[in-house]
Design a protein around this motif. Structure first.
Motif, short mmCIF file in Angstrom:
data_model
loop_
_atom_site.label_atom_id
_atom_site.label_comp_id
_atom_site.label_asym_id
_atom_site.label_seq_id
_atom_site.Cartn_x
_atom_site.Cartn_y
_atom_site.Cartn_z
N GLN A 1 64.53 -79.78 -23.88
CA GLN A 1 64.98 -81.03 -24.49
C GLN A 1 64.21 -81.33 -25.77
O GLN A 1 64.79 -81.80 -26.76
CB GLN A 1 64.80 -82.18 -23.50
CG GLN A 1 65.58 -82.01 -22.19
CD GLN A 1 65.31 -83.15 -21.22
OE1 GLN A 1 65.05 -84.28 -21.62
NE2 GLN A 1 65.36 -82.84 -19.93
N ILE A 2 62.91 -81.04 -25.75
CA ILE A 2 62.08 -81.34 -26.92
C ILE A 2 62.52 -80.52 -28.13
O ILE A 2 62.61 -81.04 -29.24
CB ILE A 2 60.60 -81.07 -26.60
CG1 ILE A 2 60.11 -82.05 -25.53
CG2 ILE A 2 59.74 -81.18 -27.86
CD1 ILE A 2 58.70 -81.79 -25.06
N LEU B 1 63.75 -83.66 -35.13
CA LEU B 1 62.41 -83.42 -35.68
C LEU B 1 61.91 -82.04 -35.30
O LEU B 1 61.28 -81.35 -36.12
CB LEU B 1 61.44 -84.50 -35.19
CG LEU B 1 59.99 -84.37 -35.68
CD1 LEU B 1 59.93 -84.45 -37.20
CD2 LEU B 1 59.11 -85.44 -35.05
N SER B 2 62.19 -81.62 -34.07
CA SER B 2 61.78 -80.29 -33.63
C SER B 2 62.48 -79.20 -34.43
O SER B 2 61.89 -78.17 -34.77
CB SER B 2 62.06 -80.12 -32.13
OG SER B 2 61.34 -81.06 -31.37
N LEU C 1 60.27 -75.87 -34.11
CA LEU C 1 59.56 -75.66 -32.86
C LEU C 1 60.41 -74.82 -31.92
O LEU C 1 61.64 -74.94 -31.92
CB LEU C 1 59.22 -77.00 -32.21
CG LEU C 1 58.32 -77.93 -33.01
CD1 LEU C 1 58.06 -79.21 -32.23
CD2 LEU C 1 57.00 -77.26 -33.36
N ARG C 2 59.76 -74.01 -31.11
CA ARG C 2 60.49 -73.10 -30.22
C ARG C 2 59.98 -73.21 -28.79
O ARG C 2 58.82 -73.54 -28.56
CB ARG C 2 60.34 -71.65 -30.70
CG ARG C 2 60.90 -71.38 -32.08
CD ARG C 2 60.86 -69.91 -32.40
NE ARG C 2 59.50 -69.40 -32.50
CZ ARG C 2 59.18 -68.12 -32.67
NH1 ARG C 2 60.16 -67.22 -32.73
NH2 ARG C 2 57.94 -67.74 -32.79
N ASP C 3 60.87 -72.90 -27.86
CA ASP C 3 60.51 -72.82 -26.44
C ASP C 3 60.80 -71.41 -25.97
O ASP C 3 61.96 -71.00 -25.87
CB ASP C 3 61.31 -73.84 -25.63
CG ASP C 3 61.09 -73.67 -24.13
OD1 ASP C 3 60.00 -73.21 -23.75
OD2 ASP C 3 62.01 -73.99 -23.35
#
Length: 233
Positions: A187-188, A193-194, A199-201
């Motif tokens: 979800q993040i 903004l991610s 940003l990565r998961d």
């Protein structure tokens, strides 16, 4: 400032480590004691270039661990075993170096045994890589701990307490990240903004290094074919 007032120079002792002159073992342990700063620099480089949420969570844990050490030192207020003038005026209980390095070592230990355990790779090479990684981290933690006592920056008890606090806090922090935070990572990374911060998961990717290697190789081949098709015959 009054021109007649002498300036008092205050040294920045963050990376200053003293050792007995001519003592090669002391010099080696002094160099090893700088490893936490190298680890911190590695964290920053990984975050800037990989932007993985788990790496960021790991790094945040080291910062909270340092803040905890700061509070403990000024609460216990136990002095160091050897006075070094104004270079080291802070307290010695618990050892910040021992607390940092054992937090790092314990977290890596849990990561390899729990997180990487999900990888269905039973090859001898994979098992050997994990043993070497854990062995190097544990050996480094032991050397840093021994060095702080050998160089008279801390007593044995201060180092043992620091290592214990680092171990306990790493256990708590890994459980928090693994059980509580990780389920929210998908979800993040979907936030605007991610996406802006890229940003990565990579939680569900078994072998991130192999994935990035094969992806970049496939992308390079695809672009090479496109460039070849655009060239005039």
């Amino acid at each position: 400032m009054d021109e007649q007032t002498p300036i008092e120079w205050q040294p920045l002792s963050l990376t200053l480590v003293e050792y007995p002159k001519g003592d090669w073992l002391g010099k080696f342990l002094a160099i090893v004691s700088l490893s936490p700063f190298g680890i911190g620099s590695g964290f920053i480089a990984l975050i800037l270039f990989r932007r993985d949420l788990h790496t960021i969570a790991f790094f945040l844990g080291t910062l909270v661990n340092e803040a905890l050490n700061y509070v403990l030192k000024r609460t216990i207020q136990e002095t160091r075993p050897f006075a070094r003038g104004h270079l080291y005026t802070e307290y010695g209980m618990p050892s910040s170096h021992a607390q940092f390095i054992w937090f790092f070592n314990t977290y890596v230990f849990y990561f390899v045994l729990i997180r990487l355990h999900q990888i269905n790779n039973k090859s001898i090479l994979s098992a050997l890589w994990r043993v070497i990684l854990l062995g190097v981290c544990t050996g480094l933690a032991l050397l840093v701990s021994i060095g702080r006592v050998y160089l008279l920056y801390h007593t044995t008890l201060q180092v043992v307490v620091g290592a214990g606090v680092g171990f306990v806090f790493a256990t708590i922090w890994f459980a928090l990240v693994h059980k509580v935070c990780t389920p929210f990572f998908p979800q993040i990374v979907s936030f605007k903004l991610s996406e802006l911060l890229m940003l990565r998961d990579t939680t569900l990717i078994p072998n991130v290094l192999w994935f990035e290697y094969t992806s970049s190789r496939q992308e390079a081949r695809t672009r090479a074919r496109k460039l070849a098709a655009l060239k005039p015959q």
